[in-house]
Design an enzyme around this catalytic site. Structure first.
Site, PDB file in Angstrom:
ATOM      1  CB  SER A 248      -0.421  13.084  48.020  1.00  0.00           C
ATOM      2  OG  SER A 248       0.801  13.637  47.407  1.00  0.00           O
TER       3      SER A 248
ATOM      4  CE  LYS B 276       2.736  10.547  46.397  1.00  0.00           C
ATOM      5  NZ  LYS B 276       2.976  11.921  46.610  1.00  0.00           N
TER       6      LYS B 276
ATOM      7  CB  SER C   5       3.267  15.263  48.789  1.00  0.00           C
ATOM      8  OG  SER C   5       1.905  15.809  48.840  1.00  0.00           O
TER       9      SER C   5
HETATM   10  N1  GLN Z   1      -1.400  19.293  49.268  1.00  0.00           N
HETATM   11  C1  GLN Z   1      -0.632  19.788  48.142  1.00  0.00           C
HETATM   12  C2  GLN Z   1      -1.538  19.630  46.889  1.00  0.00           C
HETATM   13  O1  GLN Z   1      -2.614  18.934  46.899  1.00  0.00           O
HETATM   14  C3  GLN Z   1       0.525  18.929  48.099  1.00  0.00           C
HETATM   15  C4  GLN Z   1       0.856  17.874  47.036  1.00  0.00           C
HETATM   16  C5  GLN Z   1       2.132  17.408  46.874  1.00  0.00           C
HETATM   17  O2  GLN Z   1       3.115  17.811  47.436  1.00  0.00           O
HETATM   18  N2  GLN Z   1       2.156  16.361  45.959  1.00  0.00           N
HETATM   19  O3  GLN Z   1      -1.300  20.180  46.002  1.00  0.00           O
END
Ligand code: GLN
Length: 493
Positions: free
Chosen positions: A160, A79, A184
């Site tokens: 994400s 990532k 994520s």
């Molecule tokens: N959707 C969550 C956020 O935006 C998860 C983010 C993540 O796990 N990086 O904070």
């Protein structure tokens, strides 16, 4: 000529060892596929020269009869929020669009030391703030299971770490790292029909992972199957002097369980009633109850349990998340890192303009909200209170794990939504729905894993999540492997 590659990491390295394949041609095949599947927008950048160089070295080790292990010669992806020395690391943002780190994240260094080949850096929501991979300056990632990739008809990849999940699901690489702050890694894994895993907090180093929420961030692993996930986990876990939050005791490698040795007799499986929530689709519910029945038939004791603070979790998560974000984002001032505005009539102007131009509205909103919660007058009311409720959420898990060994829940409430439907709501509302089942595990710091179960009527993956107490990874992998073997999701791939 392209040939069908083996599915598992161990089979791939066996092919390298017996010379039926070589790392160089495999990685070329991955690049060809990446080119062919450019429409998915899984990658922000391919690292061709890096991977070719690594492939040559790997091929030499096989020729010398000295391969390093199952990861030697294996194409992987990272990532784009993991620092990779001399390879751009953008976090999907304008702010870091031209950032080239001078060092690598510990997890990448460890994968490299095991002989893995970096195919490229994958797309993500800016700085990891999102659950769709729809908020990147490089555009959205498209789910490879979409029935239609045109316009805004495609299915979201989840986020994400959507780029990493699509990179694995589409066969471009064997494994990919994501990051998991509130789900994520597990969320996109669930939507893309691959395995997504977050470990106990502190078992995997965060050094070189660009921070989102330090107290919750964990590097996550995405693979096609449970065995591969264990291989990657064993390669990257363990203490790291460069991350003071890693657990200091030496890491006990996970044994890859033999299927016929896995016994579910007497295993206590909890089904938390709170996860039976509004918005849960009938198809996910059906998969959940079917798998619970399957486990019971195999000798497990399945019982309903309660985690009463679950409903508070999303609010607490969003307060703590924004507080830590407001502090983490302070480093981007146009001077030390990242984007620097031309507007530099004063230092204050330079800070303000660089941040205004470098961040999207989601990042800006979270910085503002976080600063608000941390104001002297609000600190007790929001931040301290949220910390206390976080403790109650963690206590819920402590108590429930006195009664059961693992929890079985949905990972996501439905199969992947269409982009056009998903983007009808804003980032905050999207996250409230998407993170419902996943973020409590980050609040408690416990390990959790998403495993694909079946396809929905619309031919989209449906997955379930397993959670266990801290350091119960061995058991989680065993149960996940048993489920994987019994649901046989791989027949759809
Ligand atoms: N959707 C969550 C956020 O935006 C998860 C983010 C993540 O796990 N990086 O904070």
């Amino acid at each position: 000529m392209n040939r069908r590659l083996p599915v598992k990491l161990r089979e791939l390295s066996e092919c390298f060892r017996t010379k039926s394949l070589d790392p160089f041609s495999v990685v070329e095949q991955c690049f060809a596929l990446a080119e062919q599947r450019k429409d998915l927008n899984a990658f922000v950048r391919l690292s061709t020269s890096q991977a070719r160089h690594q492939a040559k070295q790997s091929a030499q080790r096989y020729r010398d009869g000295k391969p390093l292990g199952a990861l030697d010669g294996a194409p992987i992806a990272m990532k784009d929020n993991f620092c990779t020395k001399n390879v751009h690391t953008t976090c999907g943002s304008r702010m870091l669009e031209n950032f080239v780190p001078t060092y690598s994240a510990t997890v990448y260094e460890r994968l490299e030391c095991q002989g893995a080949l970096l195919v490229g850096k994958t797309n993500m929501d800016q700085f990891g703030m999102g659950s769709g991979t729809v908020d990147s300056i490089f555009g959205p990632t498209k789910n490879c299971w979409s029935e239609n990739l045109q316009k805004d008809e495609f299915r979201i990849a989840g986020g994400s770490s959507g780029g990493s999940a699509v990179a694995v699901a589409s066969g471009i690489c064997f494994a990919a790292l994501g990051s998991d702050t509130g789900g994520s890694t597990r969320n996109p894994a669930s939507y893309c029909g691959v395995v997504g895993f977050k470990s106990t907090y502190g078992l995997i180093s965060r050094h070189g992972l660009i921070p989102l929420v330090n107290s919750m961030d964990v590097p996550g692993i995405i693979t096609k199957n449970v065995d591969d996930c264990i291989v990657v986990f064993n390669a990257i876990a363990g203490p790291d002097d460069r991350d003071s939050t890693t657990i200091k005791v030496p890491f006990n490698a996970i044994n890859v369980p033999k299927l016929d040795r896995i016994s579910l007799k007497g295993l206590k499986v909890g089904i938390p009633i709170e996860y039976h929530c509004e918005g849960l689709s009938d198809e996910v519910l059906k998969a959940w109850t079917d798998v619970a029945d399957m486990l019971e038939e195999a000798g497990a004791i399945v019982e309903t349990v309660s985690l009463p603070y679950t409903s508070a979790s999303i609010f607490v998560y969003s307060i703590l998340n924004q507080c830590e974000i407001s502090s983490n984002m302070a480093r981007y001032d146009g001077i030390q890192y990242g984007h620097r505005s031309d507007e530099d009539s004063s230092t204050e102007q330079l800070y303000a303009r660089s941040r205004a131009e470098g961040f999207n509205s989601v990042v800006k909103n979270r910085i503002l909200a976080g600063n608000y919660f941390l104001l002297r007058n609000n600190y007790d009311k929001y931040f301290l209170k949220a910390l206390k409720v976080r403790r109650l959420i963690a206590n819920d898990f402590d108590q429930v794990f006195r009664k059961v060994d693992v929890l079985l829940t949905p990972t996501t409430l439905s199969a992947a939504p269409r982009y056009k439907d998903f983007t009808r709501s804003n980032n905050r509302d999207q996250c409230a729905v998407q993170d419902f089942c996943t973020q409590p595990a980050n609040m408690g710091g416990i390990p959790a894993l998403s495993v694909p179960i079946r396809l929905s009527e619309e031919q989209l993956p449906i997955s379930l999540q397993l959670m266990g107490p801290n350091f119960s990874e061995q058991r989680l992998f065993e149960v996940a492997k048993w489920i994987e073997a019994n649901v046989q999701f791989d027949k759809y791939c």
